[in-house]
Design an enzyme around this catalytic site. Structure first.
Site, mmCIF file in Angstrom:
data_model
loop_
_atom_site.group_PDB
_atom_site.id
_atom_site.type_symbol
_atom_site.label_atom_id
_atom_site.label_comp_id
_atom_site.label_asym_id
_atom_site.label_seq_id
_atom_site.Cartn_x
_atom_site.Cartn_y
_atom_site.Cartn_z
ATOM 1 N N GLY A 186 8.689 -8.286 -57.300
ATOM 2 C CA GLY A 186 7.225 -8.303 -57.285
ATOM 3 C C GLY A 186 6.715 -9.673 -56.908
ATOM 4 O O GLY A 186 7.425 -10.450 -56.264
ATOM 5 N N HIS B 294 -8.333 4.461 -20.814
ATOM 6 C CA HIS B 294 -9.221 3.480 -21.445
ATOM 7 C C HIS B 294 -8.503 2.153 -21.708
ATOM 8 O O HIS B 294 -8.985 1.350 -22.493
ATOM 9 C CB HIS B 294 -9.794 4.053 -22.747
ATOM 10 C CG HIS B 294 -10.558 5.314 -22.514
ATOM 11 N ND1 HIS B 294 -11.789 5.331 -21.917
ATOM 12 C CD2 HIS B 294 -10.232 6.609 -22.748
ATOM 13 C CE1 HIS B 294 -12.207 6.588 -21.816
ATOM 14 N NE2 HIS B 294 -11.274 7.378 -22.312
ATOM 15 N N TRP C 73 14.434 -9.224 -51.095
ATOM 16 C CA TRP C 73 13.678 -9.177 -49.844
ATOM 17 C C TRP C 73 12.656 -10.304 -49.988
ATOM 18 O O TRP C 73 11.717 -10.217 -50.785
ATOM 19 C CB TRP C 73 12.995 -7.819 -49.676
ATOM 20 C CG TRP C 73 12.300 -7.676 -48.372
ATOM 21 C CD1 TRP C 73 12.851 -7.247 -47.208
ATOM 22 C CD2 TRP C 73 10.922 -7.949 -48.085
ATOM 23 N NE1 TRP C 73 11.910 -7.242 -46.217
ATOM 24 C CE2 TRP C 73 10.712 -7.671 -46.727
ATOM 25 C CE3 TRP C 73 9.843 -8.401 -48.848
ATOM 26 C CZ2 TRP C 73 9.485 -7.832 -46.104
ATOM 27 C CZ3 TRP C 73 8.614 -8.566 -48.231
ATOM 28 C CH2 TRP C 73 8.453 -8.275 -46.870
#
Ligand code: F6R
Length: 610
Positions: free
Chosen positions: A102, A506, A75
């Site tokens: 990592g 809101h 990844w």
């Protein structure tokens, strides 16, 4: 993020073992994959491919014979997903190969230093500094291991590393700092991996490596572990893996996600099994017994988690405050670690994590390490880093979750949080008995929702073409809205926002128009009429509304365009049923759009980097 596997054994099966291991770890990252193996004396061969592990298998063709190999499924963090950036990475003369999960935080500094020494870099990754640095130290060291130790000493950041060298073809090295790594020990083999799913086919005897440890494993199945920070050997017994291999396959389901949604009833049962005695109105959480005394003094709980686990934490906040009367604050772990909030010893930190490996949640736990506070965990993955870091905790027992989008883990987490709320209460709360009884009844009610899958699918087909979605809910419905929106966006790539229904006026109301549908959580609760008002306001602006309501609610038919009904339940347990319906909706929207449901783009299952 990223999965690594390394295998060494007496038989020539390493390549197949590593490929199978990578397939099991593919959920951790799937933009490219690669393998290094001994290809004859003194030669390390590498093959790398962009895309899935299957592309790597196809490229390797007939099984390669080797007794050792390391592999990686990626990844991308540093550098785009290309063959050049895929792991393993070599040193210049291709005698050292490295896989890494990592981030090496000081890689730029190390790379500059190595470049000055004449090293040439061929990738954009942080990892490539590792084989070159080992090579650099090897020039002056007595052994390869010494060079590796010197290298580890220089690396900052987080890593699980697998290292092989043609100098020692019968040896495999692996090291860990803040990234998961487990060693499996079989008969005449050792296998290291990011998680046990890549190991269990070979052996159930495992050692979980701790931070600052590396292992030297040899082909006869022996291994030595060393603490490289203190330069001392570590003696560790193997433990037996408590893991049911059979659960980690899709069975007859087309996707892991659908299978895992359908596991909701079983997940509800497993999370309460042996913990709830309805007849005697008792909750027994063995995992918290060892901290029973400390728990008596806890007057505040801070929950830390990420993503879906964070939303489960928000449901837990309402449950614990309402049932146990203890103030709870839920924080995103990625923010918690940078806050300078005062922390008293009577505060407990509760980490929630499916994987038990999420870097931000681990960092939150590390932050309070020296505060002297109680650290609790609600974790699914047994033996994971978070499970081992916490003082006590309650396992979710949901079994392995493979789809990137979390489904059954949310169900298990909320159930366990309800049990914790009951456990921490004085049993005098008026909700105590009804909640216990309802937890017992929920599996059947979850089944009733699954029976509506075809209707939910039709609804998903009707709405799959919209580009934006709003999810709204109040109190227990609010975290449901957040989680529903997350599930839709992550697997269908539709923009979706979760809002507290009371916040509509809101700001978000401005977005409402015919092409911006709203998913309203309108299940039975004392606040239901207020949610009706929100739905009216949306309809008055020509907005479409899909409502999730409780069976028997006739009013909602006249208000919403479409309705999904859930069985009657308590307000406090409604999120468990609402979640199943929303998961099915998101799943079918993604299917309608022809997307890769189990492996959505840009994501990975286990987020082990910050
Ligand atoms: C969403 C999802 C993620 C995870 C998050 C935390 O479907 O899966 O948002 O919930 O990455 O992961 P764990 O629970 O493993 O810490």
């Amino acid at each position: 993020m990223c999965g690594i596997v390394g295998y060494i054994g007496q038989q020539q099966k390493a390549v197949d073992a590593v490929l199978d291991g990578l397939t099991a770890l593919e959920y951790r990252g799937y933009d490219s994959a690669g393998i290094a193996y001994q290809d004859g004396d003194k030669i390390i061969a590498i093959d790398k491919q962009v895309g899935r592990v299957q592309a790597l298998r196809d490229s390797l063709g007939d099984s390669k014979q080797s007794n050792s190999a390391i592999g990686h499924t990626r990844w991308a963090t540093h550098g785009t997903p290309t063959i050049g950036n895929a792991h393993p990475h070599y040193n210049t003369d291709k005698t050292i190969a490295v896989v890494h999960n990592g981030i090496i935080e000081n890689y730029a500094e190390l790379r500059d230093h190595l470049k000055k020494q004449g090293y040439v870099f061929v990738s954009e990754t942080d990892t490539e500094v590792v084989p070159h640095l080992i090579d650099f130290y090897r020039r002056s060291s007595n052994t390869f291991q010494e060079a590796l130790e010197q290298t580890l000493d220089q690396l900052r950041g987080a890593y699980a590393l697998g290292v092989m060298t043609s100098e020692e073809p019968d040896v495999l090295y692996a090291a860990r700092l803040s990234s998961p790594l487990v060693l499996g020990v079989g008969n005449g083999l050792c296998i290291v991996a990011s998680d046990p799913s890549a190991i269990m086919e070979h052996t159930k005897r495992v050692v979980y490596l701790n931070d600052y440890e590396f292992v030297r494993a040899t082909s006869d199945g022996s291994f030595q572990i060393k603490d490289f920070k203190n330069a001392v050997p570590v003696s560790r017994e193997t433990e037996t893996l408590d893991y049911d291999a059979a659960v980690a396959n899709k069975g007859d389901y087309p996707h892991f996600m659908l299978k895992e949604i359908y596991e909701a009833p079983q997940t509800l049962r497993s999370a309460t099994l042996g913990r709830v005695r309805v007849e005697s109105s008792q909750v027994k959480l063995g995992g918290l017994e060892c901290v029973a005394k400390q728990l008596r003094y806890i007057d505040r709980i801070v929950i830390v988690a990420c993503g879906t686990s964070y939303y489960a934490g928000l449901v837990g906040e309402y449950l614990i405050e309402e049932i146990a009367g203890i103030p709870v604050e839920v924080q995103q772990a990625s923010e918690f670690k940078y806050r300078d909030e005062p922390f008293s010893r009577s505060t407990a930190l509760l980490a929630i994590s499916q994987s038990g490996e999420t870097a931000d949640t681990i960092a939150a736990l590390k932050k309070v390490e020296n505060y002297g506070v109680l650290r609790l965990g609600v974790v699914n993955a047994i033996g994971s880093t978070i499970a081992r870091m916490t003082d006590a905790g309650v396992y979710c027992h949901a079994g392995p979750e493979q789809a990137v989008a979390s489904t059954k883990a949310f169900i298990a987490q909320v159930t366990v949080l309800a049990l914790i709320a009951l456990h921490l209460s004085d049993r005098g709360n008026e909700l105590y008995k009804p909640l216990l009884a309802e937890l017992d009844a929920l599996p059947k009610k979850a089944e009733a929702i699954l029976e509506q899958a075809e209707d939910i699918k039709k609804l998903a087909q009707k709405y799959a073409g919209y580009r934006d979605f709003l999810y709204i809910g109040r109190k227990y419905g609010f975290p449901c809205a957040l989680e529903g929106a997350l599930k839709l966006k992550e697997i269908s790539y539709i923009h979706a926002e979760g809002y507290a229904a009371g916040e509509m006026k809101h700001g978000p109301l401005a977005m409402i128009e015919p092409d911006f549908p709203t998913f309203a959580i309108a299940t039975d609760s004392p606040l239901l009429e207020k949610t009706y008002s929100n739905i009216e306001e949306i309809r008055a602006r020509d907005g479409k509304v899909i409502a999730i309501a409780t069976e028997g609610n006739e009013t909602i038919e006249g208000l919403a365009d479409d309705v999904i009904y859930i069985p009657r339940t308590l307000e406090q347990t409604a999120p468990l049923l609402v979640a199943v319906a929303m998961q099915l909706f998101s799943y079918y929207v993604a299917i309608e759009k022809g997307l890769d449901v189990d492996r959505p783009r840009n994501l990975a299952k286990s987020v082990t980097v910050e």
